[in-house]
Write an enzyme that holds these catalytic residues in place. Structure first.
Site, mmCIF file in Angstrom:
data_model
loop_
_atom_site.group_PDB
_atom_site.id
_atom_site.type_symbol
_atom_site.label_atom_id
_atom_site.label_comp_id
_atom_site.label_asym_id
_atom_site.label_seq_id
_atom_site.Cartn_x
_atom_site.Cartn_y
_atom_site.Cartn_z
ATOM 1 N N GLY A 1 1.521 39.125 -113.443
ATOM 2 C CA GLY A 1 0.697 40.321 -113.686
ATOM 3 C C GLY A 1 1.216 41.557 -112.970
ATOM 4 N N TYR B 1 5.282 46.087 -110.163
ATOM 5 C CA TYR B 1 5.108 46.179 -108.696
ATOM 6 C C TYR B 1 6.107 45.250 -107.986
ATOM 7 C CZ TYR B 1 2.438 46.062 -104.244
ATOM 8 O OH TYR B 1 2.025 46.128 -102.929
ATOM 9 N N GLN C 1 4.964 38.124 -108.531
ATOM 10 C CA GLN C 1 3.545 37.830 -108.768
ATOM 11 C C GLN C 1 3.226 38.038 -110.239
ATOM 12 O OE1 GLN C 1 1.039 36.551 -106.913
ATOM 13 N NE2 GLN C 1 -0.208 36.720 -108.779
HETATM 14 P P1 NDP Z 1 -4.394 51.933 -100.090
HETATM 15 O O1 NDP Z 1 -4.594 51.868 -101.562
HETATM 16 O O2 NDP Z 1 -5.489 51.479 -99.196
HETATM 17 O O3 NDP Z 1 -3.958 53.420 -99.649
HETATM 18 C C1 NDP Z 1 -2.958 54.042 -100.365
HETATM 19 C C2 NDP Z 1 -2.526 55.316 -99.681
HETATM 20 O O4 NDP Z 1 -1.372 55.787 -100.385
HETATM 21 C C3 NDP Z 1 -3.550 56.435 -99.772
HETATM 22 O O5 NDP Z 1 -3.428 57.273 -98.640
HETATM 23 C C4 NDP Z 1 -3.133 57.185 -101.023
HETATM 24 O O6 NDP Z 1 -3.568 58.545 -101.058
HETATM 25 C C5 NDP Z 1 -1.618 57.099 -100.881
HETATM 26 N N1 NDP Z 1 -0.902 57.276 -102.136
HETATM 27 C C6 NDP Z 1 -1.023 56.589 -103.289
HETATM 28 N N2 NDP Z 1 -0.199 57.086 -104.227
HETATM 29 C C7 NDP Z 1 0.463 58.134 -103.648
HETATM 30 C C8 NDP Z 1 1.402 59.086 -104.105
HETATM 31 N N3 NDP Z 1 1.875 59.060 -105.358
HETATM 32 N N4 NDP Z 1 1.821 60.033 -103.240
HETATM 33 C C9 NDP Z 1 1.368 60.085 -101.974
HETATM 34 N N5 NDP Z 1 0.471 59.215 -101.481
HETATM 35 C C10 NDP Z 1 0.017 58.249 -102.307
HETATM 36 O O7 NDP Z 1 -3.049 51.088 -99.831
HETATM 37 P P2 NDP Z 1 -2.742 49.956 -98.734
HETATM 38 O O8 NDP Z 1 -2.996 50.486 -97.387
HETATM 39 O O9 NDP Z 1 -3.388 48.697 -99.164
HETATM 40 O O10 NDP Z 1 -1.178 49.744 -98.973
HETATM 41 C C11 NDP Z 1 -0.206 50.468 -98.242
HETATM 42 C C12 NDP Z 1 1.167 49.923 -98.610
HETATM 43 O O11 NDP Z 1 1.239 48.538 -98.311
HETATM 44 C C13 NDP Z 1 1.504 50.057 -100.098
HETATM 45 O O12 NDP Z 1 2.870 50.344 -100.255
HETATM 46 C C14 NDP Z 1 1.220 48.680 -100.639
HETATM 47 O O13 NDP Z 1 1.955 48.415 -101.809
HETATM 48 C C15 NDP Z 1 1.647 47.820 -99.468
HETATM 49 N N6 NDP Z 1 1.041 46.510 -99.445
HETATM 50 C C16 NDP Z 1 -0.319 46.376 -99.327
HETATM 51 C C17 NDP Z 1 -0.862 45.114 -99.292
HETATM 52 C C18 NDP Z 1 -2.325 44.908 -99.135
HETATM 53 O O14 NDP Z 1 -2.729 43.732 -99.152
HETATM 54 N N7 NDP Z 1 -3.156 45.915 -98.964
HETATM 55 C C19 NDP Z 1 -0.033 43.906 -99.388
HETATM 56 C C20 NDP Z 1 1.364 44.178 -99.479
HETATM 57 C C21 NDP Z 1 1.870 45.432 -99.503
HETATM 58 P P3 NDP Z 1 -5.013 58.941 -101.710
HETATM 59 O O15 NDP Z 1 -6.044 58.492 -100.729
HETATM 60 O O16 NDP Z 1 -4.944 60.409 -101.877
HETATM 61 O O17 NDP Z 1 -5.091 58.173 -103.012
#
Ligand code: NDP
Length: 241
Positions: free
Chosen positions: A143, A147, A141
């Protein structure tokens, strides 16, 4: 067989839906998060699932966190490596920190979270590891060199580890979600999001529960013959394989 599952990034978005689905399937679930205590508190109130704060990009913190979960709930049988972040920028403008953070949290965490429990799983002869990658790790992707590289790395990690542990009763699979309606996607500017949705053949964003349902299946005994697989769940936006 132990019934303990750890879900990283379990307190919001896709992770929360996974925690709920696993709890409904009868597992004892621990949800990890990074630092947003208010959202973790709300999650625990809504679901009754305990939240554990540690950074999945910190190996020592992962070892300590996993140990704590085992003291509280018992031997871990399921790890869902779901936590992820974006640090978007075109490469020519990308700072070193943006590159490093995205690689560390999305990819290095695979090692940090899996290495401490893999010996135990091998010794017991059972385990389930589910890694959450992304459509953008499959197709790249603009940008998101950081990731996309990290999420492509998650796919490679999954396929390699699956071969290493297949004879030990451990399955390792990965899911590549397309655009799912969570905070991560809400951060995308509205105009960009409109154009993304117009390119999704089913005509909508995905729901976190649609990813969670696949996780619940992959951890089940019916899925014992599925390993090293990449599950593409994206409404037809990118038809891989
Ligand atoms: P969100 O941003 O909604 O939630 C992220 C979660 O991960 C939160 O609980 C956050 O904790 C936690 N988190 C972030 N960084 C860390 C860290 N360093 N250590 C521990 N916990 C961490 O994410 P999504 O639900 O959207 O995404 C979940 C997964 O799915 C990710 O891997 C993402 O890359 C992948 N994904 C998502 C897509 C989408 O469209 N949403 C598409 C494709 C893949 P806190 O609340 O404390 O910040």
């Amino acid at each position: 067989m132990s019934k303990v599952a750890v879900v990283t990034g379990g307190t919001r978005g896709i992770g929360e839906a996974i925690c709920i689905a696993l709890k409904e399937a009868g597992f004892f679930v621990a949800a990890n998060y990074a630092g947003n205590d208010d959202s973790a508190r709300g999650f625990t109130e809504r679901t009754g699932i305990k939240a554990y704060k540690w950074d999945v990009g910190d190996f020592e913190a992962c070892k300590a966190g996993l140990k704590q979960v085992e003291e509280d709930l018992g031997i871990i049988d399921i790890v869902v490596n779901n936590a992820g972040i974006t640090r978007d920028s075109m490469l020519h403008k990308m700072e070193f920190e943006q590159w490093h953070e995205a690689i560390n949290v999305n990819l290095n965490s695979m090692y940090y979270m899996t290495k401490p429990i893999i010996d135990e799983m091998r010794a017991r002869g059972h385990g389930r590891i589910i890694n959450i990658s992304s459509i953008n790790g499959q197709k790249g992707q603009m940008g998101q060199t950081n990731y996309s590289a990290a999420k492509a790395g998650v796919i490679g990690f999954t396929k390699a580890l699956a071969q290493e542990v297949a004879r030990k009763g451990i399955t390792v699979n990965c899911i590549c979600p397309g655009y799912i309606d969570t905070d991560m996607v809400s951060a995308v500017p509205e105009k960009v999001l409109e154009s993304i949705v117009s390119n999704i053949p089913v005509g909508r964003l995905g729901q976190a529960e649609e990813i969670a349902a696949m996780v619940a299946f992959l951890v089940s005994e019916q899925a014992a013959f599925i390993t090293g697989s990449v599950m593409t769940i994206n409404g037809g936006q990118y038809i891989a394989n």
